[in-house]
Scaffold this active site. Structure first.
Site, PDB file in Angstrom:
ATOM      1  N   ASP A  13      -2.419  -5.198  -3.451  1.00  0.00           N
ATOM      2  CA  ASP A  13      -3.125  -5.587  -2.234  1.00  0.00           C
ATOM      3  C   ASP A  13      -2.082  -5.776  -1.140  1.00  0.00           C
ATOM      4  O   ASP A  13      -1.134  -6.548  -1.327  1.00  0.00           O
ATOM      5  CB  ASP A  13      -3.881  -6.904  -2.431  1.00  0.00           C
ATOM      6  CG  ASP A  13      -5.041  -6.796  -3.414  1.00  0.00           C
ATOM      7  OD1 ASP A  13      -5.064  -5.850  -4.212  1.00  0.00           O
ATOM      8  OD2 ASP A  13      -5.914  -7.669  -3.376  1.00  0.00           O
ATOM      9  N   ASP A 132     -19.215  -6.717  -3.746  1.00  0.00           N
ATOM     10  CA  ASP A 132     -18.476  -7.981  -3.787  1.00  0.00           C
ATOM     11  C   ASP A 132     -19.484  -9.105  -3.601  1.00  0.00           C
ATOM     12  O   ASP A 132     -20.149  -9.165  -2.560  1.00  0.00           O
ATOM     13  CB  ASP A 132     -17.431  -8.011  -2.671  1.00  0.00           C
ATOM     14  CG  ASP A 132     -16.497  -6.809  -2.732  1.00  0.00           C
ATOM     15  OD1 ASP A 132     -16.262  -6.309  -3.853  1.00  0.00           O
ATOM     16  OD2 ASP A 132     -16.011  -6.364  -1.678  1.00  0.00           O
TER      17      ASP A 132
HETATM   18  O1  LIG Z   1     -10.955  -4.506  -2.143  1.00  0.00           O
HETATM   19  C1  LIG Z   1     -11.171  -4.925  -0.994  1.00  0.00           C
HETATM   20  O2  LIG Z   1     -11.599  -4.162  -0.100  1.00  0.00           O
HETATM   21  C2  LIG Z   1     -10.915  -6.371  -0.638  1.00  0.00           C
HETATM   22  C3  LIG Z   1     -11.307  -6.848   0.597  1.00  0.00           C
HETATM   23  C4  LIG Z   1     -11.058  -8.184   0.936  1.00  0.00           C
HETATM   24  C5  LIG Z   1     -10.441  -9.047   0.050  1.00  0.00           C
HETATM   25  C6  LIG Z   1     -10.041  -8.572  -1.209  1.00  0.00           C
HETATM   26  C7  LIG Z   1     -10.272  -7.246  -1.553  1.00  0.00           C
HETATM   27  N1  LIG Z   1      -9.893  -6.746  -2.776  1.00  0.00           N
HETATM   28  C8  LIG Z   1      -9.220  -7.517  -3.773  1.00  0.00           C
HETATM   29  C9  LIG Z   1      -8.986  -6.731  -4.981  1.00  0.00           C
HETATM   30  O3  LIG Z   1      -9.388  -5.608  -5.170  1.00  0.00           O
HETATM   31  C10 LIG Z   1      -8.131  -7.394  -6.040  1.00  0.00           C
HETATM   32  O4  LIG Z   1      -6.945  -6.661  -6.144  1.00  0.00           O
HETATM   33  C11 LIG Z   1      -8.803  -7.394  -7.369  1.00  0.00           C
HETATM   34  O5  LIG Z   1     -10.053  -7.983  -7.270  1.00  0.00           O
HETATM   35  C12 LIG Z   1      -7.924  -8.096  -8.445  1.00  0.00           C
HETATM   36  O6  LIG Z   1      -8.276  -9.459  -8.619  1.00  0.00           O
HETATM   37  P1  LIG Z   1      -7.429 -10.446  -9.561  1.00  0.00           P
HETATM   38  O7  LIG Z   1      -7.159  -9.731 -10.863  1.00  0.00           O
HETATM   39  O8  LIG Z   1      -8.314 -11.657  -9.759  1.00  0.00           O
HETATM   40  O9  LIG Z   1      -6.153 -10.784  -8.858  1.00  0.00           O
END
Ligand SMILES: O=C(O)c1ccccc1NCC(=O)[C@H](O)[C@H](O)COP(=O)(O)O
Length: 243
Positions: A13, A132
């Site tokens: 990210d 989401d």
């Molecule tokens: O994916 C998006 O567009 C997004 C937009 C705004 C906030 C977060 C977003 N994505 C987050 C992710 O895709 C994380 O990398 C993913 O959920 C991993 O989560 P974790 O394993 O709990 O760190």
């Protein structure tokens, strides 16, 4: 083609040029993990077949990391899923032009459904929709705006031919508290399209629990914080899902 092994998508990210992880997707809650290119190359070197690459600034409307995202995608020999702020023709064209395997639409699927339906019709399997949620309410715009009911939207997107969904329980994201297995089972029961689980994975046991849902329709799992926090290594995770 149906898969019988859980696909793993390590996450990078990007915020303000840095690899970060947020808690509950809240802007300002980030922990920084350095160079996103180095993180992506490290996941690739560890055997990843996919990279999940998110432009958080584009998602939050605080700018974008478009050039960096294109550079990282170009440097990868593995499949890349791009997410964050893909909401119009220009951002979609830029994302697809990176050579990524697919992109996730989020806000656009909620706020401009006609545009999203056109993108799905034109690009088929290269488009996934990120669902989401908090409870069963969808969120858009970097997870800050309300976006309607999960199951109504799922039925609409199914009817429009959406190829795949990336399902995130925002309450779990970045918290290392385990995935929301009930939510994932319920979504799989409501659609015949593959589902990629995202948010909250904390242990190899969580991955085993998700792998057990592959027959129900869970195709893959995005792993972020757990890898950065070294809860397990990517090599260990890949071994678990290939067992
Ligand atoms: O994916 C998006 O567009 C997004 C937009 C705004 C906030 C977060 C977003 N994505 C987050 C992710 O895709 C994380 O990398 C993913 O959920 C991993 O989560 P974790 O394993 O709990 O760190």
């Amino acid at each position: 083609m149906p898969v019988n092994k859980l696909e793993l998508l390590p996450a990078v990210d990007v915020r303000d040029g840095q690899a970060v992880r947020l808690v509950h997707g809240v802007s300002g809650s980030e922990t920084s993990y350095g160079s996103p290119l180095e993180a992506a190359l490290a996941w690739q070197a560890s055997g990843a077949e996919w990279l999940h690459l998110v432009d958080l600034d584009a998602a939050f409307g605080t700018g974008d990391n478009r050039a960096l995202v294109a550079e990282i995608t170009g440097a990868m020999d593995i499949k890349v899923e791009l997410s964050g702020g893909i909401r119009d023709d220009a951002s979609l064209a830029a994302a697809l032009a990176t050579g990524c395997t697919r992109v996730n639409l989020g806000t656009a699927a909620l706020e401009t459904p006609e545009w999203a339906a056109k993108a799905i019709a034109e690009h088929g399997d290269r488009i996934a929709v990120g669902l989401d949620v908090r409870g069963t309410t969808l969120k858009g715009r970097g997870w800050t705006s309300e976006g309607g009911d999960l199951y109504e939207t799922l039925a609409r997107l199914d009817s429009e031919g959406c190829a795949r969904y990336v399902v995130t329980d925002i309450g779990k994201d970045g918290t290392l508290t385990g995935p929301n297995l009930e939510l994932l089972k319920n979504v799989c029961a409501a659609t015949d399209r593959p589902v990629v689980a995202s948010g909250g994975i904390s242990s190899l046991e969580d991955l085993r629990a998700l792998a057990a849902l592959v027959p129900q329709g869970v195709e893959g799992a995005i792993v972020g914080k757990a890898l950065y926090a070294k809860a397990f290594t990517l090599e260990e995770a890949l071994k678990v899902v290939s067992a």
